[in-house]
Enzyme design. Structure first.
Site, PDB file in Angstrom:
ATOM      1  N   GLU A  65       3.132   9.769  -5.103  1.00 28.08           N
ATOM      2  CA  GLU A  65       4.509   9.307  -5.083  1.00 28.08           C
ATOM      3  C   GLU A  65       4.722   9.273  -6.617  1.00 28.08           C
ATOM      4  O   GLU A  65       5.672   8.341  -7.084  1.00 28.08           O
ATOM      5  CB  GLU A  65       4.858   8.185  -4.404  1.00 28.08           C
ATOM      6  CG  GLU A  65       4.349   7.791  -3.082  1.00 28.08           C
ATOM      7  CD  GLU A  65       4.804   9.187  -2.154  1.00 28.08           C
ATOM      8  OE1 GLU A  65       5.598   9.942  -2.482  1.00 28.08           O
ATOM      9  OE2 GLU A  65       4.429   9.404  -1.223  1.00 28.08           O
ATOM     10  N   GLY A  66       4.105  10.306  -7.361  1.00 29.65           N
ATOM     11  CA  GLY A  66       4.588  10.228  -8.891  1.00 29.65           C
ATOM     12  C   GLY A  66       3.297   9.452  -9.591  1.00 29.65           C
ATOM     13  O   GLY A  66       3.362   8.021  -9.546  1.00 29.65           O
TER      14      GLY A  66
END
Length: 591
Positions: free
Chosen positions: A435-436
């Site tokens: 998620e990054g």
């Protein structure tokens, strides 16, 4: 085998003593009275402790397997998933019109911590579905909502998010997956996606993939990306799964952790897809899912740290090793328990003060989301947007470190699989990446979020801290909290000022300090949370309570954080103020 006990009492303290949720004017919060939330949390605690936690090691040891195109989950997962669905836990905070219970996000967040803490790999199946459903809810057409949401809210159908490809992760503008428009308004999606959590499995009758792809002829780079709903099985007009779509599992990734989750390589071969939202606006729609996922991942960092800490405490109390230097504490035994030794206490206090502060931070963040979504409060939306990379990046970095500290309490026994401590560390590690990656979170914080809306939201955060310190500055009982919080907040402001003065001349001066800034910001947030918890604990003791020991322990833990952990802001500020020169000194060839 490690155990897990849901921290219901601590959650109740944050929800009611600190946040006072039932007195909030946020729609739906009046229902969150102490007896009600306690009943929900206790029930979730039973499910997670009795059913999901014992399956955590099973999932780790067995993993998922791909046989003849079918993905099989570990022993017991399917039956447990049925129990989760039957209890309505998958739709706790989803709209009633699609089968949810419409509870506030803050309650879903508290329950979510229990699920993640007891079995992160298992919980990801419903967690990804929740995110995909939220994206459809926010950007889908009425027909799409009616077709997919009822089954996704109940988790009869699960969902995924498909971003990454073999050659592009963070830089999604490089993606090659194509979506060719068809005469009937659908698209033919072709390409390969990797690292797809819960990509396929045997626990639901359909999997609804949200896939980023480019339509030929669109703008270059990220501006030409659109989002498509690509179901595993095409949905018939009567709402039942029909023919198999052109999506297949190429492989299950072999990973360091979360073995119980089927992380898949998915191949799309002219699969039928349905545009969700506007053409070439796919990132806007996907970020509805990504932002929710980032908060959920921050919670995973906390949850794994909590689970690991619980087991480290048990071991430290039971394991006999050495004698207390101040005098024997276990005269009838051959040695004293580990917990008598100051270095073990230091490690446990690091863990305890982190998990309790992080829990308050996460739940406070969840109230901001509720305030933004249920009350339409744009200031709350801006503040949680600013804090999202801090929640994701700081809590997962620190959460991983705490699982390592918990593992270290066991010594050599923490390194072998018999005690299961390595699983917490391995499972926590992914939260820093997906998620990054956390480096990207730091860049987002410094490069985008600080200046968002003219810096309005970071100034609002500074005012929030300043006003709290001013309101409680004359209270002697708060002296151990207000002074350190003021000093830490000044460090954060000084770091921001450095970026303003130097970042425009050379952006590397800001970006090379971004990771330190994210951690500095995170410590200030936890310092604020501990100050708020101290105020609540002090008030409870002053008013008389039947559980004085709980509140006195809370104060002692908070004082530890303020004295031993919060001063790290000074170190981070010193690093930031050295600028980019030492970071960028070497030519690439010198590495």
């Amino acid at each position: 085998m490690p155990s897990y006990t849901a921290p219901v009492k601590d959650m109740q303290f944050v929800l009611h003593d600190v946040l006072d949720v039932s007195k909030s004017d946020i729609p739906g919060y009046a229902e969150l009275e102490s007896d009600f939330t306690n009943a929900v949390l206790e029930e979730a605690g039973k499910l997670t402790g009795d059913i999901l936690a014992p399956l955590n090691a099973v999932g780790d040891q067995e993993g998922c397997r791909l046989e003849n195109g079918i993905v099989y989950t570990p022993t017991g997962f399917k039956e447990a998933f049925e129990q989760v669905k039957e209890g309505g836990w998958t739709g706790l905070d989803m709209p009633e019109e699609y089968g949810g219970q419409n509870m506030p996000y803050v309650l879903g967040t508290a329950v979510g911590e229990m699920f993640s803490g007891s079995n992160q790999a298992f919980t990801m199946y419903q967690g990804l579905t929740h995110g995909a459903a939220s994206a459809i809810l926010a950007h889908g057409s009425e027909e799409q909502k009616n077709t997919y949401l009822p089954k996704m809210v109940s988790c009869e159908w699960t969902g995924t998010m498909n971003l990454t490809e073999p050659h592009c992760g963070t830089d999604l503008g490089l993606m090659r997956t194509k979506a060719e428009p068809q005469d009937d308004g659908t698209y033919k999606v072709s390409g390969q996606k990797i690292f797809i959590s819960a990509g396929d499995h045997d626990m639901s009758e359909n999997v609804i993939h949200l896939v980023l792809a480019k339509v030929p002829g669109g703008p270059e780079g990220i501006k030409g990306v659109s989002l498509f709903i690509v179901p595993k099985f095409i949905v018939n007009e009567d709402g039942t799964p029909g023919q198999r779509n052109g999506v297949s599992v190429g492989n299950i990734e072999k990973k360091m952790g979360i073995h119980g989750n089927s992380t898949c390589v998915l191949n799309y071969d002219e699969a039928t897809g349905y545009l969700i939202g506007d053409l070439n606006k796919g990132m806007r729609a996907m970020f509805t899912m990504m932002n929710e996922a980032r908060l959920g991942v921050g919670m995973q960092g906390l949850a794994q740290a909590e689970a690991a800490y619980q087991n480290a405490v048990i071991y430290a109390k039971e394991r006999l090793q050495g004698r207390d230097v101040t005098g024997t504490k276990n005269p009838d035994g051959p040695a004293d328990p580990l917990i008598v030794h100051p270095d073990i206490r230091r490690s446990l206090m690091d863990q305890k003060s982190f998990v309790e502060g992080a829990r308050a931070f996460i739940l406070w963040g969840a109230t901001l989301i509720d305030q933004a979504h249920r009350s339409g409060d744009k200031d709350a939306d801006g503040l949680i947007s600013l804090l999202t990379p801090v929640i994701k990046g700081f809590l997962t970095d620190e959460g991983y470190d705490m699982t390592v500290k918990a593992q270290q309490v066991y010594g050599g026994h923490g390194y072998i699989e018999e005690h299961g401590m390595s699983q917490f560390t391995r499972d926590a590690r992914i939260a820093m990446i997906y998620e990054g990656a956390n480096g990207v979170q730091a860049l987002d914080l410094v490069g985008r979020k600080l200046a968002q809306d003219g810096g309005k939201h970071v100034m609002a955060f500074f005012d929030l801290v300043k006003n709290f310190c001013k309101e409680n500055g004359e209270d002697e009982a708060m002296a151990d909290f207000i002074g350190p919080l003021k000093a830490a907040s000044k460090d954060l402001q000084a770091a921001g000022m450095y970026f303003m003065q130097n970042g425009m001349k050379n952006p590397n001066h800001a970006l090379s300090g971004s990771n330190d800034f994210m951690h500095l910001f995170g410590h200030v947030c936890l310092g604020l949370m501990w100050a708020k918890m101290a105020k609540a604990a002090t008030s409870a003791l002053a008013n008389g309570t039947s559980d004085a020991a709980f509140y006195e322990t809370k104060l002692a833990t908070g004082r530890y954080y303020m004295a031993r952990r919060l001063p790290a802001t000074g170190m981070h500020l010193a690093r930031i103020q050295t600028g980019a020169d030492t970071v960028m000194a070497l030519d690439a060839e010198a590495f």
